[in-house]
Design an enzyme around this catalytic site. Structure first.
Site, PDB file in Angstrom:
ATOM      1  N   GLU A   6       0.835  -1.145   0.138  1.00 35.04           N
ATOM      2  CA  GLU A   6      -0.030  -0.096  -0.038  1.00 35.04           C
ATOM      3  C   GLU A   6       0.746   1.315  -0.098  1.00 35.04           C
ATOM      4  O   GLU A   6       0.479   2.144  -0.712  1.00 35.04           O
ATOM      5  CB  GLU A   6      -1.042  -0.003   1.244  1.00 35.04           C
ATOM      6  CG  GLU A   6      -2.263  -0.969   1.161  1.00 35.04           C
ATOM      7  CD  GLU A   6      -3.270  -0.614   0.199  1.00 35.04           C
ATOM      8  OE1 GLU A   6      -3.219   0.499  -0.487  1.00 35.04           O
ATOM      9  OE2 GLU A   6      -4.123  -1.371  -0.157  1.00 35.04           O
TER      10      GLU A   6
ATOM     11  N   ASP B 162      -6.264   8.316  -0.310  1.00 31.46           N
ATOM     12  CA  ASP B 162      -6.049   7.513   0.625  1.00 31.46           C
ATOM     13  C   ASP B 162      -4.561   7.945   1.437  1.00 31.46           C
ATOM     14  O   ASP B 162      -3.754   8.525   0.838  1.00 31.46           O
ATOM     15  CB  ASP B 162      -5.470   5.941  -0.035  1.00 31.46           C
ATOM     16  CG  ASP B 162      -6.473   5.296  -0.475  1.00 31.46           C
ATOM     17  OD1 ASP B 162      -7.730   5.352  -0.056  1.00 31.46           O
ATOM     18  OD2 ASP B 162      -6.541   4.659  -1.557  1.00 31.46           O
TER      19      ASP B 162
HETATM   20  C1  LIG Z   1     -13.090   5.266  -4.200  1.00 33.20           C
HETATM   21  O1  LIG Z   1     -11.974   4.282  -4.626  1.00 33.20           O
HETATM   22  C2  LIG Z   1     -11.130   3.679  -3.664  1.00 33.20           C
HETATM   23  C3  LIG Z   1     -10.020   3.079  -4.114  1.00 33.20           C
HETATM   24  O2  LIG Z   1     -10.225   2.381  -5.220  1.00 33.20           O
HETATM   25  C4  LIG Z   1     -12.031   2.837  -2.770  1.00 33.20           C
HETATM   26  O3  LIG Z   1     -11.277   2.105  -1.760  1.00 33.20           O
HETATM   27  C5  LIG Z   1     -13.143   3.496  -2.299  1.00 33.20           C
HETATM   28  O4  LIG Z   1     -14.062   2.573  -1.513  1.00 33.20           O
HETATM   29  C6  LIG Z   1     -13.872   4.137  -3.395  1.00 33.20           C
HETATM   30  N1  LIG Z   1     -14.934   5.077  -2.865  1.00 33.20           N
HETATM   31  C7  LIG Z   1     -16.332   5.135  -3.010  1.00 33.20           C
HETATM   32  C8  LIG Z   1     -17.007   5.990  -2.191  1.00 33.20           C
HETATM   33  O5  LIG Z   1     -16.807   4.468  -3.881  1.00 33.20           O
END
Ligand SMILES: *[C@@H]1O[C@H](CO)[C@@H](O)[C@H](O)[C@H]1NC(C)=O
Ligand SMILES: *[C@@H]1O[C@H](CO)[C@@H](O)[C@H](O)[C@H]1NC(C)=O
Length: 152
Positions: free
Chosen positions: A59, A76
């Protein structure tokens, strides 16, 4: 003026450095024990810690200051690459870990570890693509090799 400018750049550089730490695998694993993510008496200690090290390595390369923008607009944060939409406060979405996202970027990973503990309780390792894609299919021996040289 020129000298002042250089001092300022130096100060900014040092300030940046102090908020960025790259853990070694063993140091990270030991910190997870210290902060209660994995119990030192756990019979699967090396397997669990191996999974965490594999996860965090893929990560963030074990860098506390790592940030990455996702294509969906979320971001992130830190050594565990915790998502700002669900887990921490950056002005939108949820804040399940009850902390500002900046708390996930400090050299001391106590807050980040506490947040990872909550995420793990809810979703297990499946919360992390870094784990799913790189660690999930590894053999038990391969996983334990991530902490092979560590003395716990
Ligand atoms: C947005 O993308 C990230 C990484 O792929 C993921 O972890 C996350 O759940 C997504 N957020 C939404 C609100 O879909
Ligand atoms: C990532 O997104 C943040 C806002 O969430 C923005 O300030 C930053 O410049 C972006 N970084 C990159 C590399 O696009």
């Amino acid at each position: 003026m020129k000298f002042l400018g250089q001092v300022l750049i130096l100060i900014i550089f040092v300030a940046t450095l102090s908020e960025s730490k790259i853990y070694t695998s063993c140091e990270f694993a030991q910190t997870l024990i210290d902060y209660g993510l994995v119990s030192s008496s756990d019979p699967e200690l090396r397997f669990k810690l191996g999974n965490w090290v594999c996860l965090a390595y893929h990560e963030s390369l074990l860098n506390t200051a790592a940030t990455n923008n996702n294509t969906n607009g979320s971001r992130d944060y830190g050594i565990f690459q915790i998502n700002n939409y669900y887990w921490c406060d950056s002005g939108f979405g949820y804040n399940e870990c009850s902390m500002p996202c900046s708390d996930l970027l400090t050299d001391d990973i106590r807050d980040a570890t506490n947040c990872a503990k909550l995420i793990y309780r809810v979703q297990g390792f499946f919360a992390w693509y870094g784990w799913i894609y790189n660690c999930r299919a590894q053999t038990e021996t391969a996983i334990e090799n991530w902490v092979k040289s560590c003395h716990f």
